[in-house]
Design a protein around this motif. Structure first.
Motif, PDB file in Angstrom:
ATOM      1  N   ALA A 350      10.393 -15.817 -21.290  1.00  0.00           N
ATOM      2  CA  ALA A 350       9.553 -15.468 -22.448  1.00  0.00           C
ATOM      3  C   ALA A 350       9.221 -13.982 -22.473  1.00  0.00           C
ATOM      4  CB  ALA A 350       8.267 -16.283 -22.395  1.00  0.00           C
ATOM      5  N   ASN A 351       9.263 -13.329 -21.308  1.00  0.00           N
ATOM      6  CA  ASN A 351       8.881 -11.907 -21.254  1.00  0.00           C
ATOM      7  C   ASN A 351      10.057 -10.959 -21.450  1.00  0.00           C
ATOM      8  OD1 ASN A 351       6.126 -12.340 -20.822  1.00  0.00           O
ATOM      9  ND2 ASN A 351       6.492 -12.716 -18.637  1.00  0.00           N
ATOM     10  N   LEU A 352      11.254 -11.498 -21.515  1.00  0.00           N
ATOM     11  CA  LEU A 352      12.419 -10.611 -21.547  1.00  0.00           C
ATOM     12  C   LEU A 352      12.577  -9.885 -22.882  1.00  0.00           C
ATOM     13  CD1 LEU A 352      15.009 -12.633 -19.442  1.00  0.00           C
ATOM     14  CD2 LEU A 352      13.332 -10.935 -18.728  1.00  0.00           C
ATOM     15  N   GLU A 353      11.838 -10.330 -23.890  1.00  0.00           N
ATOM     16  CA  GLU A 353      11.858  -9.614 -25.178  1.00  0.00           C
ATOM     17  C   GLU A 353      10.505  -8.963 -25.448  1.00  0.00           C
ATOM     18  OE1 GLU A 353      14.489  -9.035 -27.157  1.00  0.00           O
ATOM     19  OE2 GLU A 353      15.725 -10.041 -25.662  1.00  0.00           O
ATOM     20  N   SER A 354       9.710  -8.789 -24.427  1.00  0.00           N
ATOM     21  CA  SER A 354       8.390  -8.160 -24.616  1.00  0.00           C
ATOM     22  C   SER A 354       8.573  -6.660 -24.848  1.00  0.00           C
ATOM     23  CB  SER A 354       7.542  -8.391 -23.371  1.00  0.00           C
ATOM     24  OG  SER A 354       8.164  -7.759 -22.266  1.00  0.00           O
ATOM     25  N   PRO A 355       7.597  -6.008 -25.503  1.00  0.00           N
ATOM     26  CA  PRO A 355       7.723  -4.558 -25.727  1.00  0.00           C
ATOM     27  C   PRO A 355       7.942  -3.788 -24.430  1.00  0.00           C
ATOM     28  CG  PRO A 355       5.850  -5.465 -26.929  1.00  0.00           C
ATOM     29  CD  PRO A 355       6.376  -6.568 -26.088  1.00  0.00           C
ATOM     30  N   GLN A 364      19.028  -3.197 -22.489  1.00  0.00           N
ATOM     31  CA  GLN A 364      20.285  -3.629 -23.095  1.00  0.00           C
ATOM     32  C   GLN A 364      21.270  -4.122 -22.034  1.00  0.00           C
ATOM     33  OE1 GLN A 364      20.304  -3.862 -26.406  1.00  0.00           O
ATOM     34  NE2 GLN A 364      22.259  -4.959 -26.159  1.00  0.00           N
ATOM     35  N   SER A 365      21.359  -3.346 -20.943  1.00  0.00           N
ATOM     36  CA  SER A 365      22.338  -3.716 -19.914  1.00  0.00           C
ATOM     37  C   SER A 365      21.955  -5.039 -19.256  1.00  0.00           C
ATOM     38  CB  SER A 365      22.447  -2.619 -18.861  1.00  0.00           C
ATOM     39  OG  SER A 365      21.198  -2.378 -18.281  1.00  0.00           O
ATOM     40  N   THR A 366      20.653  -5.239 -19.054  1.00  0.00           N
ATOM     41  CA  THR A 366      20.213  -6.510 -18.463  1.00  0.00           C
ATOM     42  C   THR A 366      20.607  -7.667 -19.367  1.00  0.00           C
ATOM     43  OG1 THR A 366      18.339  -5.401 -17.458  1.00  0.00           O
ATOM     44  CG2 THR A 366      18.179  -7.774 -17.626  1.00  0.00           C
ATOM     45  N   LYS A 367      20.401  -7.453 -20.649  1.00  0.00           N
ATOM     46  CA  LYS A 367      20.734  -8.488 -21.626  1.00  0.00           C
ATOM     47  C   LYS A 367      22.235  -8.831 -21.551  1.00  0.00           C
ATOM     48  CE  LYS A 367      19.331  -9.289 -26.319  1.00  0.00           C
ATOM     49  NZ  LYS A 367      18.844  -8.730 -27.567  1.00  0.00           N
ATOM     50  N   GLU A 368      23.032  -7.764 -21.470  1.00  0.00           N
ATOM     51  CA  GLU A 368      24.490  -7.972 -21.392  1.00  0.00           C
ATOM     52  C   GLU A 368      24.872  -8.688 -20.101  1.00  0.00           C
ATOM     53  OE1 GLU A 368      26.978  -4.511 -22.133  1.00  0.00           O
ATOM     54  OE2 GLU A 368      25.482  -3.840 -23.605  1.00  0.00           O
TER      55      GLU A 368
END
Lengths: 421, 296
Positions: A350-355, A364-368
């Motif tokens: 839930a926190n991975l899209e926090s500000p 971005q790289s973590t997301k990828e």
């Protein structure tokens, strides 16, 4: 007379220093041991939260920070001793619960809560033989590609378009390598880890192995031969060794890779998410970007050789209260607060899209990396011994002591022996 | 014609040879000095490097090309940070206390034991002595867990007596003192005994004055060993107020990186008391090194 006074003063001083420290007020304490000295804010947070917890449950939290060098000896002595041991501690589940059986199993409701709220690759972290014992602590404990923006631009490369495949990556490393008059590299493309404990070297090599589709152990973690020396692994190690010996885009002459990157003598390094804090503090002149690791036959994915977790000591007289405390802090808000204070990635999905996370250079790289398939894990009680045997083969290749195939054959045999013993 | 071309008599013929001899003698005279200077440089340079690094900011340490001298000679920020991050003064005090007590205690026990082994005959004396010496061969790591359990049972975890317990007696000290006391002539001891002195009186008035150099050796060596002790304090200490200086030092080396600027500042602070000890007892320290090297 004067001598008598001196002796009295000395004796008084001695008694004062030897006297036990004043006894604390009658609050019950949960003692938490951690060896994460590098994260004082993260550790302090438990004490702050413990004060809140004490209002409801009567237990405060006392954090004991154990120096990393030698923490295992201290843990072992204390946990074997049953009393004088912590109620909660930071460690690797497969080691302290698998190898030694020191851990209390997590209550089912808490287990469900954690399984449902962490990224997919983290779910096995904290588990031993299918049961959850530990709470995963560190998201972002996988390697990513840090690149020096200035050196990329100087080499005519676009830092906003980092190489996505190993072939492109190697080509970029060649362009980033500058040789001096004697043919030695004055600047290298890649800061390679070649010194120190073989476990660390294994850790840094594994993304390459995984990108070649290899794995160090069989999926059930019972066999090394056929995996640690598979054709894919041999190819991966050949590629890794060639970086130094054939292409010379990495150098053994440089000391530790972090320093080489910080000194602008290496354009790229693979490290975990905490590394950007180090660069900002120690090498503020380096402008950097973080990118996902390049892929080969497969993508390296987000995987960790050292999965740190919070564990509860099974002989602790306070283990119920300790689990209660863990339940108390098991929510997205606290997860964000604690990790943000320490400057690293929160664990809850839930926190991975926090500000806070979006504002990080590795967002971005973590997301990828998370979008890539989950790489193999090696959470075996003897993972340190196994990684040491494997790492020795990697070192052997880097230092030109042999060819990948025979060295990996030897390592696999050694690893099988470790697995059987 | 030059003088060299002229026919030479005996004296002239000898001159070049004696000049060479003189040059050789001068060279031989200087050689030890040059070697000693080189050795001193090798020993001194790491200390110098540590001291200058402690005055550099973290990015200065990373700078390429490597810069020997700091940008600001009076930059004490690292020292400030060491004290802010850790109660380093307390660590120094703890180390001084623990090292002093352990050195004094070892002195007393070792001297008494050494006296017993050197000057008394009793059944099994040599067996006991070699059994004690045999302890030197047991790695400390192998006894840590049982020792920890004992300390826990006695309630001594995280306390000064707990840190001190394994260091109160020194096996090396027993060996050293036995060797030193053995060469004290027994006639003196017998004479004192005939004069009616008690055994403790003999020990204090006859033996101790004659083995002062060995006692000083033991005191200094044991102080330095305990000062540098890391493993046992690491195991037994929990609270920051009980940590010793070695634990403070390694706290700047964590799982991922070494904070060189802070490690070096802390190292300078931890070396200072030993340096002071050296300056005050220089003569004894040198003797200690020589004696412990010969007899240890």
């Amino acid at each position: 007379m004067r001598r008598g006074i001196s002796c009295s003063v000395l004796a008084a001083l001695l008694l004062w220093t030897l006297a036990p420290l004043p006894a604390p007020a009658q609050t019950k304490k949960l003692v938490y041991w951690t060896h994460w000295e590098q994260n004082p804010e993260f550790n302090k947070w438990y004490e702050v939260k413990g004060k809140e917890f004490a209002k409801k449950h009567g237990y405060e939290v006392e954090v004991v920070t154990v120096p990393y060098q030698g923490y295992e000896a201290k843990y072992l002595a204390a946990l074997m001793g049953k009393s004088g041991a912590p109620d909660m501690f930071n460690g690797m589940t497969h080691q302290w619960c698998g190898q030694y059986d020191f851990c209390d199993r997590m209550p089912a409701d808490l287990e469900k809560l954690w399984d449902e709220n962490i990224p997919k690759y983290m779910v096995p972290i904290g588990k031993w033989k299918g049961a959850r014992y530990g709470i995963p602590l560190e998201h972002g404990n996988f390697q990513q590609m840090y690149l020096d923006v200035d050196l990329f631009k100087k080499a005519g490369l676009d830092p906003d378009k980092p190489p996505k495949t190993l072939d492109d990556w190697l080509a970029a490393m060649k362009r980033l390598t500058i040789a001096d008059g004697k043919g030695e590299a004055s600047q290298v493309g890649f800061a390679i880890r070649h010194k120190g404990h073989p476990v660390g070297i294994t850790d840094k090599f594994l993304p390459f192995a995984h990108a070649f589709g290899a794995r160090m152990l069989s999926p059930d973690l019972e066999k090394a031969t056929g995996y640690a020396n598979s054709p894919d692994m041999v190819a991966a190690l050949q590629f890794f060794g060639d970086l130094v010996l054939k292409h010379k885009v990495a150098s053994l002459a440089l000391g530790n890779p972090e320093d080489a990157f910080g000194q602008k003598r290496a354009a790229v390094i693979f490290r975990e998410s905490w590394f950007f804090g180090w660069v900002r503090k120690n090498a503020p002149d380096v402008t950097f970007k973080v990118a996902a690791l390049p892929c080969g036959k497969a993508c390296p994915g987000a995987g960790a050789l050292f999965p740190w977790t919070n564990l509860i000591y099974k002989h602790s007289p306070n283990r119920q209260a300790a689990w209660e405390f863990m339940r108390f802090i098991s929510n997205a808000k606290d997860d964000l607060e604690q990790h943000q204070a320490a400057g690293f990635l929160p664990v809850w999905t839930a926190n991975l899209e926090s500000p806070y996370v979006k504002g990080r250079p590795d967002y971005q790289s973590t997301k990828e990396m998370l979008a890539q398939p989950v790489p193999p894990t090696y959470f075996h009680p003897k993972s340190n011994e196994l990684a040491t045997a494997f790492g020795e083969a990697v070192v052997g290749v880097l230092y030109g002591k042999g060819q990948p195939k025979p060295l990996l054959d030897e390592a696999a045999a050694k690893m099988d022996k470790i697995l059987k013993d | 014609m030059s003088r060299a071309a002229a026919p030479v008599d005996g004296r002239l013929a000898q001159r070049p040879a004696s000049a060479r001899g003189r040059a050789g003698r001068v060279l031989l005279g200087w050689l030890p000095a040059v070697l000693v200077a080189g050795g001193a440089l090798v020993v001194f340079f790491p200390l110098f490097w540590m001291a200058v690094t402690s005055l550099k900011a973290a990015p200065e340490i990373q700078r390429v090309p490597l810069q020997v001298l700091p940008d600001r000679w009076l930059n004490l920020d690292n020292y400030r940070e060491v004290f802010q991050r850790q109660p380093f003064g307390r660590f120094l005090l703890n180390s001084a206390l623990v090292a002093s007590i352990s050195a004094l205690s070892s002195l007393v026990f070792s001297a008494l034991a050494g006296y017993g082994f050197a000057k008394f005959r009793f059944p099994g004396r040599d067996v006991f002595f070699f059994a004690i010496i045999g302890i030197l061969m047991v790695p400390f790591q192998s006894v840590v867990v049982p020792l920890y359990l004992w300390m826990n049972r006695l309630g001594l975890l995280d306390s000064y007596p707990g840190i001190l317990a394994p260091d109160l007696v020194s096996v090396f000290g027993v060996f050293l003192m036995r060797q030193a006391i053995e060469v004290v002539p027994s006639d003196y001891i017998d004479a004192a005994r005939i004069d009616g002195s008690s055994e403790l009186g003999i020990f204090w008035r006859v033996v101790v004055p004659m083995v002062k150099p060995a006692l000083a050796t033991l005191l200094i060596v044991k102080f330095m060993w305990t000062w540098n002790e890391l493993f046992w304090p690491l195991v037994i200490v929990n609270s920051p107020s009980m940590k010793v200086v070695t634990l403070g030092l390694i706290s700047f080396t964590n799982m991922y990186f070494i904070e060189y600027h802070l490690v070096t500042a802390a190292a300078v602070l931890s070396v200072l008391p030993i340096l002071a000890l050296f300056l005050v007892c220089q003569k004894w320290v040198v003797r200690a090194v020589v004696m412990s090297g010969l007899k240890g």
